[in-house]
Write an enzyme that holds these catalytic residues in place. Structure first.
Site, mmCIF file in Angstrom:
data_model
loop_
_atom_site.group_PDB
_atom_site.id
_atom_site.type_symbol
_atom_site.label_atom_id
_atom_site.label_comp_id
_atom_site.label_asym_id
_atom_site.label_seq_id
_atom_site.Cartn_x
_atom_site.Cartn_y
_atom_site.Cartn_z
ATOM 1 N N GLN A 96 -9.484 -1.802 -6.790
ATOM 2 C CA GLN A 96 -9.909 -1.757 -5.098
ATOM 3 C C GLN A 96 -9.678 -3.336 -4.694
ATOM 4 O O GLN A 96 -10.456 -4.203 -5.122
ATOM 5 C CB GLN A 96 -11.036 -1.251 -4.980
ATOM 6 N N THR A 97 -8.803 -3.741 -3.550
ATOM 7 C CA THR A 97 -8.491 -5.067 -3.310
ATOM 8 C C THR A 97 -9.434 -5.323 -1.773
ATOM 9 O O THR A 97 -9.727 -6.257 -1.695
ATOM 10 C CB THR A 97 -7.006 -5.399 -3.398
ATOM 11 N N VAL A 98 -9.463 -4.054 -1.063
ATOM 12 C CA VAL A 98 -10.248 -4.139 0.201
ATOM 13 C C VAL A 98 -11.493 -3.369 0.127
ATOM 14 O O VAL A 98 -11.486 -2.185 -0.227
ATOM 15 C CB VAL A 98 -9.411 -3.538 1.332
ATOM 16 N N HIS A 102 -10.720 3.529 1.043
ATOM 17 C CA HIS A 102 -9.556 4.061 1.440
ATOM 18 C C HIS A 102 -8.946 4.941 0.452
ATOM 19 O O HIS A 102 -9.141 4.991 -0.469
ATOM 20 C CB HIS A 102 -8.482 2.963 1.967
ATOM 21 N N HIS A 104 -5.328 6.336 -0.782
ATOM 22 C CA HIS A 104 -3.521 6.347 -0.803
ATOM 23 C C HIS A 104 -3.078 7.553 -0.967
ATOM 24 O O HIS A 104 -3.478 8.324 -1.707
ATOM 25 C CB HIS A 104 -3.511 5.365 -1.794
#
Length: 340
Positions: A96-98, A102, A104
Site C-alpha cells: 500500500q503506497t497511499v 482503495h 484496485h
C-alpha cells in the site's frame, strides 16, 4: 497517520484538475490512477479518509463493495477483458503506497504487463499450517461480530409494508378457503341426506380434509411472514434488504449441524406443524365440519332405500283397493199426450 496531504482526499474534494474520474456518488469516488498497471485500471475509494480496512465502518464497507461491483460490470462491458483482479492492500508490507483505503479493479488479459501475482508454490510445513489455523480460529471466536449497516427508516418502512401485504393476502386466502368450503359441503351433505347417497357424503368429507390442508398451509405461511415482519421491525438480525423469503428470519444452523435430507426439506415446506393444526382457526372449524360429515355419511349409509326387486318389496302385501258405487236415480216415465 501521515502529516502529508492525502492525494485521494484531494480527488474526493474535486481539487485535482488532472484526475480521470470514472464515477462518484455520496459514498465513493472511482478514478484512473496516474500510472495504471493496464488500460482500464480503476481505483475505488471511500469519500471519508480512512487509512486501511481496519478503520472502515460497516456501512462504508457495504457501499464500497456495491460500487466496486458496479464499476466492474462497466469495465467488462466497455473493455471486454478476459479476467479481472480485485486487489485491496493494507500497509507497506502489502504494497500500500497511499494511506487512504482503495480497491484496485484491474482488467486482465493473457500476457499483459502485470503477469502472475502469486508465487508458483510454497514450502510451509503441515505443522505450521495447523498452528496458523488454530490461531486464526481462536481469534475469530474471540472477536465480536461486525456491526451490520443500519437500514434507513424509510427503507425499513417500505420493507415492512411489503411483508404486511403478503400477510394480508395469506389471511384473505384463508378466509376465502372457508367461504368456498361452506357452500360445497352444504350442498354435498344436504343432497346426500335427502337422497341417501353415501358416496356423495364421502366426497364432502374428502373436501373438508383438502380444504383443511390448504387453510393450514395458508396459516403456516402467514406465521412465517409475521416472524419475518417482527425480525425486520425489531432489527433482531440482519436480513437481505427487501427480502420476502421467510427463512431469512430463521436462526442460522449451529456448527456441525447435519444437512437436512430431501424428505425433511419437503416436510418443512409442505407439511404444517402440529401447532398450526391445533390453532383456533383450524382445529375447531374443520374438526366440527369433519364430525358433521362423518355423521351425514353414516346416516346416508344406514337409511339408504332398498333397491327395487328385493325380497322386501316382493313380499309386501298389495294395497287393497276400494270400489265406490254411485246410484243414479232414473226419472219416472212421463206420459205422452195423444195426438189430436
Amino acid at each position: 497517520m501521515s502529516s502529508e496531504p492525502c492525494p485521494f482526499c484531494a480527488i474526493v474534494a474535486g481539487d485535482d484538475p488532472d484526475v480521470r474520474e470514472v464515477y462518484r456518488n455520496e459514498h465513493v469516488v472511482a478514478f484512473f490512477p496516474t500510472e495504471p498497471a493496464v488500460l482500464g485500471h480503476v481505483l475505488v475509494v471511500p469519500r471519508r479518509h480512512v487509512e486501511d480496512i481496519w478503520g472502515l465502518r460497516p456501512e462504508e464497507s457495504a457501499e464500497l463493495s456495491s460500487a466496486a461491483m458496479f464499476v466492474s460490470s462497466a469495465l467488462r462491458s466497455a473493455l471486454l477483458p478476459e479476467g479481472l483482479n480485485v486487489i485491496q492492500s493494507n500497509g507497506n508490507a502489502a504494497t500500500q503506497t497511499v494511506p487512504h483505503l482503495h480497491v484496485h479493479l484491474v482488467p486482465r488479459r493473457s500476457g499483459d504487463a502485470i503477469g502472475p501475482i502469486w508465487p508458483p508454490e510454497t514450502e510451509y510445513s503441515e505443522a505450521s499450517k495447523d498452528d496458523a489455523l488454530r490461531l486464526v480460529i481462536a481469534a475469530v471466536r474471540s472477536t465480536p461480530p461486525p456491526a451490520q449497516p443500519e437500514l434507513s427508516p424509510e427503507d425499513r418502512r417500505k420493507h415492512l409494508d411489503y411483508i404486511q401485504a403478503v400477510v394480508t393476502r395469506q389471511s384473505a386466502a384463508s378466509s376465502s378457503a372457508k367461504g368456498w368450503l361452506l357452500p360445497v359441503t352444504t350442498a354435498a351433505f344436504g343432497f346426500a341426506l335427502t337422497q341417501q347417497l353415501w358416496p356423495l357424503a364421502l366426497l364432502g368429507v374428502i373436501a373438508v380434509i383438502l380444504f383443511a390442508y390448504l387453510d393450514a398451509n395458508y396459516l403456516r405461511s402467514e406465521k412465517a411472514f409475521r416472524k419475518l415482519y417482527n425480525t425486520v421491525a425489531r432489527a433482531e438480525r440482519m436480513v437481505p434488504r427487501f427480502t420476502l423469503d421467510p427463512t431469512d428470519a430463521d436462526e442460522p444452523p449451529a456448527d456441525g449441524t447435519p444437512e437436512k435430507t430431501t424428505w425433511q426439506k419437503l416436510k418443512q415446506s409442505y407439511v404444517p406443524e402440529w401447532s398450526v393444526w391445533r390453532s383456533w382457526s383450524i382445529a375447531p372449524f374443520y374438526v366440527a365440519m369433519l364430525v358433521l360429515g362423518v355423521g351425514v355419511l353414516i346416516a346416508a349409509a344406514v337409511t339408504r332405500p332398498a333397491p327395487a326387486g328385493t325380497r322386501e318389496n316382493l313380499e309386501s302385501p298389495p294395497t287393497p283397493q276400494s270400489t265406490v258405487t254411485t246410484s243414479v236415480p232414473v226419472p219416472a216415465s212421463v206420459p205422452v199426450p195423444p195426438r189430436p
